[in-house]
Scaffold this motif. Structure first.
Motif, PDB file in Angstrom:
ATOM      1  N   ASP A 251       0.801  -1.239   0.000  1.00  0.00           N
ATOM      2  CA  ASP A 251       0.000   0.000   0.000  1.00  0.00           C
ATOM      3  C   ASP A 251       0.829   1.281   0.000  1.00  0.00           C
ATOM      4  N   SER A 252       2.165   1.195  -0.038  1.00  0.00           N
ATOM      5  CA  SER A 252       2.978   2.402  -0.181  1.00  0.00           C
ATOM      6  C   SER A 252       2.711   3.027  -1.549  1.00  0.00           C
ATOM      7  N   VAL A 253       2.883   4.338  -1.637  1.00  0.00           N
ATOM      8  CA  VAL A 253       2.665   5.026  -2.908  1.00  0.00           C
ATOM      9  C   VAL A 253       3.819   4.714  -3.862  1.00  0.00           C
ATOM     10  N   LEU A 254       3.496   4.270  -5.056  1.00  0.00           N
ATOM     11  CA  LEU A 254       4.523   3.928  -6.042  1.00  0.00           C
ATOM     12  C   LEU A 254       5.197   5.193  -6.573  1.00  0.00           C
ATOM     13  N   ILE A 255       6.502   5.099  -6.786  1.00  0.00           N
ATOM     14  CA  ILE A 255       7.329   6.232  -7.208  1.00  0.00           C
ATOM     15  C   ILE A 255       7.660   6.095  -8.690  1.00  0.00           C
ATOM     16  N   GLU A 256       7.628   7.208  -9.411  1.00  0.00           N
ATOM     17  CA  GLU A 256       8.015   7.207 -10.820  1.00  0.00           C
ATOM     18  C   GLU A 256       9.256   8.068 -11.014  1.00  0.00           C
ATOM     19  N   ILE A 257      10.257   7.538 -11.713  1.00  0.00           N
ATOM     20  CA  ILE A 257      11.449   8.277 -12.093  1.00  0.00           C
ATOM     21  C   ILE A 257      11.704   8.052 -13.575  1.00  0.00           C
ATOM     22  N   ARG A 258      12.719   8.737 -14.115  1.00  0.00           N
ATOM     23  CA  ARG A 258      13.102   8.542 -15.505  1.00  0.00           C
ATOM     24  C   ARG A 258      14.473   7.906 -15.551  1.00  0.00           C
ATOM     25  N   GLN A 259      14.601   6.856 -16.366  1.00  0.00           N
ATOM     26  CA  GLN A 259      15.889   6.203 -16.587  1.00  0.00           C
ATOM     27  C   GLN A 259      16.068   6.019 -18.084  1.00  0.00           C
ATOM     28  N   GLY A 260      17.113   6.641 -18.629  1.00  0.00           N
ATOM     29  CA  GLY A 260      17.345   6.523 -20.063  1.00  0.00           C
ATOM     30  C   GLY A 260      16.146   6.955 -20.885  1.00  0.00           C
ATOM     31  N   GLN A 261      15.497   8.028 -20.497  1.00  0.00           N
ATOM     32  CA  GLN A 261      14.327   8.588 -21.175  1.00  0.00           C
ATOM     33  C   GLN A 261      13.086   7.697 -21.061  1.00  0.00           C
ATOM     34  N   ARG A 262      13.127   6.676 -20.209  1.00  0.00           N
ATOM     35  CA  ARG A 262      11.989   5.773 -20.033  1.00  0.00           C
ATOM     36  C   ARG A 262      11.417   5.916 -18.626  1.00  0.00           C
ATOM     37  N   SER A 263      10.119   5.692 -18.514  1.00  0.00           N
ATOM     38  CA  SER A 263       9.459   5.737 -17.220  1.00  0.00           C
ATOM     39  C   SER A 263       9.797   4.484 -16.405  1.00  0.00           C
ATOM     40  N   THR A 264      10.170   4.694 -15.161  1.00  0.00           N
ATOM     41  CA  THR A 264      10.402   3.604 -14.219  1.00  0.00           C
ATOM     42  C   THR A 264       9.503   3.820 -13.013  1.00  0.00           C
ATOM     43  N   VAL A 265       8.730   2.806 -12.663  1.00  0.00           N
ATOM     44  CA  VAL A 265       7.850   2.884 -11.497  1.00  0.00           C
ATOM     45  C   VAL A 265       8.234   1.755 -10.542  1.00  0.00           C
ATOM     46  N   TYR A 266       8.374   2.091  -9.256  1.00  0.00           N
ATOM     47  CA  TYR A 266       8.779   1.072  -8.287  1.00  0.00           C
ATOM     48  C   TYR A 266       8.231   1.396  -6.905  1.00  0.00           C
ATOM     49  N   CYS A 267       8.346   0.415  -6.020  1.00  0.00           N
ATOM     50  CA  CYS A 267       7.935   0.593  -4.625  1.00  0.00           C
ATOM     51  C   CYS A 267       9.193   0.672  -3.763  1.00  0.00           C
ATOM     52  N   ALA A 268       9.362   1.790  -3.091  1.00  0.00           N
ATOM     53  CA  ALA A 268      10.561   1.990  -2.263  1.00  0.00           C
ATOM     54  C   ALA A 268      10.606   1.057  -1.063  1.00  0.00           C
ATOM     55  N   LYS A 269       9.452   0.530  -0.656  1.00  0.00           N
ATOM     56  CA  LYS A 269       9.423  -0.372   0.485  1.00  0.00           C
ATOM     57  C   LYS A 269       9.687  -1.817   0.067  1.00  0.00           C
ATOM     58  N   CYS A 270       9.097  -2.231  -1.040  1.00  0.00           N
ATOM     59  CA  CYS A 270       9.234  -3.642  -1.479  1.00  0.00           C
ATOM     60  C   CYS A 270      10.501  -3.913  -2.263  1.00  0.00           C
TER      61      CYS A 270
END
Length: 272
Positions: A251-270
């Motif tokens: 249930d943590s809020v998923l984080i979005e960043i950019r890597q190599g001009q691509r969207s990356t979404v991940y969970c900082a807890k998991c």
């Protein structure tokens, strides 16, 4: 862009309808795709029997005795069947005919980033294919292989695994998903991940790709399979396209960043 499961779905969709059939003609209305369609395609493909249809990475090979038609769908390319009396639309660039009463295999590509190339002899010797790494769903892609390739690498694991020289077909969507399944943070250096965690990553890649293929690929705005049906894997995505939504595990809020001009979404807890 269609990824490996979408290309596999397209290959599986068209193969039963063209295997052992004779190509009567090929009609090229727009030869300027990502690269110009070589003259050999129109000169050597007609009157050939389709012996097999295979995939290597994101390339589809239509194999004949004369050589192989290599197809890449690019960003928005699509192969589908139409009745012989259906006129082409503006972005319908190539028709492959199999006789007056047979459906036409039509290639449409609004952005023209796809490709049709020709190769005589072993098709994997073509310059577009001869540098590719192992297929992810084969035994050649295993933890021993990946650990040896990752050793000493400072590159982020997500960008590392998307390199087709390391392994083919693990595109952005499935890299996001597999990293989440394996609990690996996308920004972690490839060389700093333990062998045990890489083993889990290998299994996650295989699992997510197999699941996507089984469900017909991932529906995004451009993709429709070779059988005319959209993919249905999108409903199963755990992180990709879900930025700022709750993680399905913690249930943590998923984080979005950019890597190599691509969207990356991940969970900082998991993902660590």
């Amino acid at each position: 862009m269609p990824e490996l499961p979408e290309v596999e779905t397209t290959k599986n969709g068209i193969a039963p309808h063209i295997l052992n059939k004779t190509i009567s003609a090929i009609e090229i209305r727009q030869p300027q795709l990502r690269w110009p369609i070589p003259a050999e395609v129109s000169e050597k493909l007609p009157h050939q029997i389709v012996r097999s249809v295979t995939r290597r990475g994101k390339y589809i090979g239509v194999h004949t005795d004369a050589g192989t038609l290599i197809i890449h769908l690019g960003m928005s390319g699509r192969l589908y069947f139409v009745a012989p009396n259906i006129p082409p639309l503006f972005h319908d660039h190539v028709d492959i005919h199999f006789g007056a009463d047979e459906p036409i295999l039509r290639y449409t590509d609004p952005r023209r980033f796809g490709a049709m190339m020709w190769q005589e002899g072993e098709w994997t010797g073509h310059p577009l294919l001869n540098h590719l790494g192992p297929e992810p769903l084969t035994d050649a892609f295993n933890v021993e292989y990946l650990h040896s390739k990752a050793k000493g690498r400072k590159q982020a694991i997500k960008q590392f695994i998307m390199d087709s020289k390391i392994v083919v077909g693990v595109g952005n969507i499935y890299a996001n998903e597999a990293l989440f399944m394996a609990g690996i943070r996308p920004t972690r250096a490839a060389g700093n991940i333990s062998k045990a965690r890489l083993a889990a990553f290998v299994e996650a890649i295989k699992e997510v790709l197999e699941a996507a293929i089984a469900q017909g690929g991932t529906t995004l705005k451009d993709f429709i399979g070779g059988d005319g049906k959209p993919g249905y894997f999108k409903q199963e995505l755990k992180v990709y396209g879900r930025a700022d939504q709750p993680c399905r595990v913690c249930d943590s809020v998923l984080i979005e960043i950019r890597q190599g001009q691509r969207s990356t979404v991940y969970c900082a807890k998991c993902q660590k």
